[in-house]
Scaffold this active site. Structure first.
Site, PDB file in Angstrom:
ATOM      1  N   ASN A 106     -98.696  46.470 -18.576  1.00  0.00           N
ATOM      2  CA  ASN A 106     -98.858  47.142 -17.292  1.00  0.00           C
ATOM      3  C   ASN A 106     -99.818  46.492 -16.268  1.00  0.00           C
ATOM      4  O   ASN A 106     -99.554  46.758 -15.071  1.00  0.00           O
ATOM      5  CB  ASN A 106     -98.997  48.779 -17.697  1.00  0.00           C
ATOM      6  N   GLU A 140    -109.094  50.774 -25.798  1.00  0.00           N
ATOM      7  CA  GLU A 140    -108.759  51.201 -24.678  1.00  0.00           C
ATOM      8  C   GLU A 140    -107.151  51.834 -24.937  1.00  0.00           C
ATOM      9  O   GLU A 140    -106.233  51.091 -24.541  1.00  0.00           O
ATOM     10  CB  GLU A 140    -108.687  50.564 -23.304  1.00  0.00           C
ATOM     11  N   CYS A 190    -102.214  53.887 -17.800  1.00  0.00           N
ATOM     12  CA  CYS A 190    -102.949  54.867 -18.830  1.00  0.00           C
ATOM     13  C   CYS A 190    -103.551  55.998 -17.974  1.00  0.00           C
ATOM     14  O   CYS A 190    -103.787  56.848 -18.717  1.00  0.00           O
ATOM     15  CB  CYS A 190    -103.932  54.270 -19.596  1.00  0.00           C
ATOM     16  N   GLU A 196    -115.398  49.198 -20.160  1.00  0.00           N
ATOM     17  CA  GLU A 196    -115.166  47.754 -19.821  1.00  0.00           C
ATOM     18  C   GLU A 196    -115.738  48.075 -18.415  1.00  0.00           C
ATOM     19  O   GLU A 196    -115.595  49.236 -17.799  1.00  0.00           O
ATOM     20  CB  GLU A 196    -113.477  47.769 -19.866  1.00  0.00           C
TER      21      GLU A 196
HETATM   22  P1  NAP Z   1     -98.125  48.868 -27.204  1.00  0.00           P
HETATM   23  O1  NAP Z   1     -97.179  48.968 -27.618  1.00  0.00           O
HETATM   24  O2  NAP Z   1     -99.606  49.396 -27.923  1.00  0.00           O
HETATM   25  O3  NAP Z   1     -98.814  47.321 -26.989  1.00  0.00           O
HETATM   26  C1  NAP Z   1     -99.957  46.563 -26.688  1.00  0.00           C
HETATM   27  C2  NAP Z   1    -100.095  45.291 -27.018  1.00  0.00           C
HETATM   28  O4  NAP Z   1    -100.373  45.609 -28.774  1.00  0.00           O
HETATM   29  C3  NAP Z   1     -98.902  44.333 -27.036  1.00  0.00           C
HETATM   30  O5  NAP Z   1     -99.144  42.971 -26.510  1.00  0.00           O
HETATM   31  C4  NAP Z   1     -98.198  44.544 -28.089  1.00  0.00           C
HETATM   32  O6  NAP Z   1     -97.214  43.456 -28.536  1.00  0.00           O
HETATM   33  C5  NAP Z   1     -99.390  44.585 -29.287  1.00  0.00           C
HETATM   34  N1  NAP Z   1     -99.000  45.202 -30.408  1.00  0.00           N
HETATM   35  C6  NAP Z   1     -98.161  45.920 -30.862  1.00  0.00           C
HETATM   36  N2  NAP Z   1     -97.914  46.280 -32.133  1.00  0.00           N
HETATM   37  C7  NAP Z   1     -99.122  45.410 -32.676  1.00  0.00           C
HETATM   38  C8  NAP Z   1     -99.611  45.381 -34.141  1.00  0.00           C
HETATM   39  N3  NAP Z   1     -99.198  46.005 -35.064  1.00  0.00           N
HETATM   40  N4  NAP Z   1    -100.752  44.628 -34.025  1.00  0.00           N
HETATM   41  C9  NAP Z   1    -101.052  43.805 -33.135  1.00  0.00           C
HETATM   42  N5  NAP Z   1    -100.644  43.920 -31.740  1.00  0.00           N
HETATM   43  C10 NAP Z   1     -99.592  44.871 -31.702  1.00  0.00           C
HETATM   44  O7  NAP Z   1     -98.584  49.458 -25.654  1.00  0.00           O
HETATM   45  P2  NAP Z   1     -97.790  49.078 -24.512  1.00  0.00           P
HETATM   46  O8  NAP Z   1     -96.501  49.790 -24.476  1.00  0.00           O
HETATM   47  O9  NAP Z   1     -97.711  47.583 -24.338  1.00  0.00           O
HETATM   48  O10 NAP Z   1     -98.716  49.645 -23.445  1.00  0.00           O
HETATM   49  C11 NAP Z   1     -98.663  50.901 -22.816  1.00  0.00           C
HETATM   50  C12 NAP Z   1     -99.888  51.837 -23.556  1.00  0.00           C
HETATM   51  O11 NAP Z   1    -101.166  51.111 -23.277  1.00  0.00           O
HETATM   52  C13 NAP Z   1     -99.981  53.227 -22.975  1.00  0.00           C
HETATM   53  O12 NAP Z   1    -100.288  54.040 -24.327  1.00  0.00           O
HETATM   54  C14 NAP Z   1    -101.117  53.219 -22.219  1.00  0.00           C
HETATM   55  O13 NAP Z   1    -101.831  54.237 -22.123  1.00  0.00           O
HETATM   56  C15 NAP Z   1    -102.139  52.003 -22.748  1.00  0.00           C
HETATM   57  N6  NAP Z   1    -102.942  51.492 -21.782  1.00  0.00           N
HETATM   58  C16 NAP Z   1    -104.177  52.039 -21.935  1.00  0.00           C
HETATM   59  C17 NAP Z   1    -105.089  51.553 -21.116  1.00  0.00           C
HETATM   60  C18 NAP Z   1    -106.623  51.873 -21.092  1.00  0.00           C
HETATM   61  O14 NAP Z   1    -107.444  51.247 -20.498  1.00  0.00           O
HETATM   62  N7  NAP Z   1    -107.072  53.054 -21.984  1.00  0.00           N
HETATM   63  C19 NAP Z   1    -104.869  50.614 -20.108  1.00  0.00           C
HETATM   64  C20 NAP Z   1    -103.488  50.578 -19.865  1.00  0.00           C
HETATM   65  C21 NAP Z   1    -102.717  50.841 -20.920  1.00  0.00           C
HETATM   66  P3  NAP Z   1     -95.702  43.605 -28.629  1.00  0.00           P
HETATM   67  O15 NAP Z   1     -95.068  44.383 -27.582  1.00  0.00           O
HETATM   68  O16 NAP Z   1     -94.961  42.190 -29.023  1.00  0.00           O
HETATM   69  O17 NAP Z   1     -95.409  44.296 -29.923  1.00  0.00           O
END
Ligand code: NAP
Length: 478
Positions: free
Chosen positions: A152, A250, A284, A458
């Site tokens: 994102n 995060e 997020c 962060e």
């Molecule tokens: P995600 O599905 O958790 O993916 C994030 C990253 O993790 C991607 O690079 C993904 O790669 C990787 N990943 C997935 N499964 C994994 C595993 N088993 N082992 C290691 N890496 C793995 O999240 P997203 O859909 O991309 O992002 C949206 C989420 O991020 C939302 O929940 C949002 O709230 C959160 N977010 C939080 C913050 C904060 O600062 N708190 C900021 C931005 C976003 P693949 O896609 O290849 O699986």
């Protein structure tokens, strides 16, 4: 961006996968394939980790002033190329160009901030019990850091981690999200030109589970920093046990936006528009649940509907666009599912999303009322342009509703009564609270959550601590 890097950046070289395997990166607005990037094999991930460890041993010896200069050079180089990077972010992520430009400047600010922090990693001298004894506390870099980042904010989520890690003297390997690896690769190239030595910052792509488990099982990787879903964060916590890694997580949010009867409705709605619809609702800290006092619920909802209708949905590269496409068909399907389930569960939908001829990823804002805590739309992170509104009667009820989630990232309070706003803010179980404010993310402030939104911070003076370890020397002078 004229030249889009499409190999991995490892130990100061562009490298493909030895298997020749690649996967496509597409523009979510047009489905155009922007590039194909390598799907690394397990042994190549291990090689990248090993070369980062070698680079770490030299990088930690580089004087802090020199590391600071390099971080400042990265910041300045990014600012000189805002347009280039913004175009690339919009192409692979979909957000409007104006927001992408903002992301690049925000990222440059993190590198500048950490260029300032790099030279202020001061230890302590603690008075000892006896005259011939001294106690010194040193802060040292934790070691090789592995980062896993979401799609994102393809540059900013990396900048917040990388800036702090480089300032602390750590080497860094990033695995960006498969939807948006090109910005990370372009950043690696920019950092190399700005003076980051070979092996200190690496970007690798490929299967997330495989790469994640190699990061986690390697004794050379001393820290993993992750931004993404709570679900994946929990997997990483479990995997980190075997090598006892330091973690920064995060994770997901479920932000409440509480509007009291004494709030300035116009100001609250403008805050809501920014806090809800930025990046098409895919941040997020985006508002997930509006909690509005009964006395102003009608006026607030009417104004929010009117303003939501004005927002222009389209391709992020077109100047008029305010809401771009959602990242994938799956993301769009989730948003549609949540709207449908809210309807079935008894909510009203005074502003329905309108179908878009460009395709189902282009979702216009909708407003849903009579939302209750039993509904899926209350419990799940929407990650789309849907405003879900519930009402409350008392301050205590507002606090209890706001806290009724396992998440604890960001919350918002709108009230013109300062003591009410402060009392409520103190009782909200969140890492960040915006009072009459939804623009809460800035380099000076500690960004991060509590509860199932993770731990670690962060930005700010606290952010660098996540990349440092304390060592204490007990010295006797015979
Ligand atoms: P995600 O599905 O958790 O993916 C994030 C990253 O993790 C991607 O690079 C993904 O790669 C990787 N990943 C997935 N499964 C994994 C595993 N088993 N082992 C290691 N890496 C793995 O999240 P997203 O859909 O991309 O992002 C949206 C989420 O991020 C939302 O929940 C949002 O709230 C959160 N977010 C939080 C913050 C904060 O600062 N708190 C900021 C931005 C976003 P693949 O896609 O290849 O699986």
């Amino acid at each position: 961006m004229k030249h889009v890097p499409s190999k991995n950046w490892i130990n100061g070289e562009w490298r493909g996968a030895s298997s020749g395997e690649t996967f496509p990166v597409t523009n979510p607005a047009s489905d155009e394939v922007l590039a194909r990037v390598p799907a690394l094999s397990p042994h190549e991930v291990d090689e990248a980790i090993t070369s980062a460890q070698v680079a770490f041993l030299s990088w930690r010896e580089v004087p802090a002033r020199k590391r600071s200069d390099i971080l400042l050079a990265i910041s300045q180089a990014l600012l000189a190329r805002v347009e280039d990077f913004a175009e690339l972010i919009t192409a692979e992520q979909g957000k409007p160009l104006s927001e992408a430009r903002g992301e690049v400047v925000y990222s440059a600010n993190y590198f500048r901030w950490y260029s300032e922090e790099a030279v202020r990693v001061n230890g302590d001298i603690i008075p000892a019990d006896t005259p011939n004894k001294r106690i010194f506390v040193l802060k040292q870099p934790v070691g090789v850091v592995a980062a896993i980042t979401p799609w994102n904010f393809p540059v900013a989520m990396l900048a917040r981690k990388l800036g702090a890690a480089l300032a602390a003297g750590c080497a860094f390997i990033a695995k960006p999200a498969p939807e948006t690896p090109l910005s990370a690769l372009a950043l690696a190239e920019l950092c190399a030109h700005a003076g980051v030595p070979a092996g200190v910052f690496n970007v690798i792509t490929g299967d997330a589970e495989m790469i994640g488990s190699h990061f986690m099982s390697s004794p050379l990787v001393r820290k993993v920093t992750f931004t993404g879903s709570t679900e994946v964060g929990k997997i990483l916590i479990r995997q980190s046990a075997d090598t006892v890694k330091k973690l920064t997580l995060e994770l997901g949010g479920n932000a409440p936006f509480v509007v009291f009867g004494d709030a300035d409705i116009e100001h609250a709605v403008e805050g809501a528009i920014f806090g809800k619809y930025r990046n098409a609702g895919q941040t997020c800290i985006c508002v997930n649940r509006f909690l509005v006092h009964d006395s102003i619920a009608h006026a607030f909802t009417e104004r929010l509907i009117a303003r939501s209708k004005e927002l222009v949905v389209g391709d992020g590269s077109e100047a008029s666009t305010q809401i771009g496409p959602l990242i994938t068909d799956e993301a769009a399907a989730k948003v549609t599912r949540l709207i449908d389930s809210a309807r079935r569960e008894g909510a009203s939908i005074p502003l329905e999303p309108t179908p878009n001829t460009r395709g189902k990823r282009f979702i216009s804002p909708s407003v849903i009322t009579h939302v209750t805590p039993s509904m899926s739309i209350w419990k799940e992170e929407i990650f789309g342009p849907v405003s879900a509104i519930a009402t409350f009667a008392t301050d205590d009820e507002a606090i209890s509703l706001a806290n009724s989630t396992p998440h604890g990232l960001a919350a918002y309070v709108y009230s013109n009564n300062l003591s009410r706003a402060l009392k409520v803010s103190e009782q909200l179980e969140y890492g960040m609270v915006g009072v009459n404010d939804t623009a809460i993310s800035s380099v000076q402030a500690p960004f991060g959550g509590i509860k199932e939104s993770g731990f670690g911070r962060e930005g700010s003076k606290y952010g660098i601590d996540d990349y440092l370890v304390l060592k204490y020397l007990s010295v006797t002078m015979p």
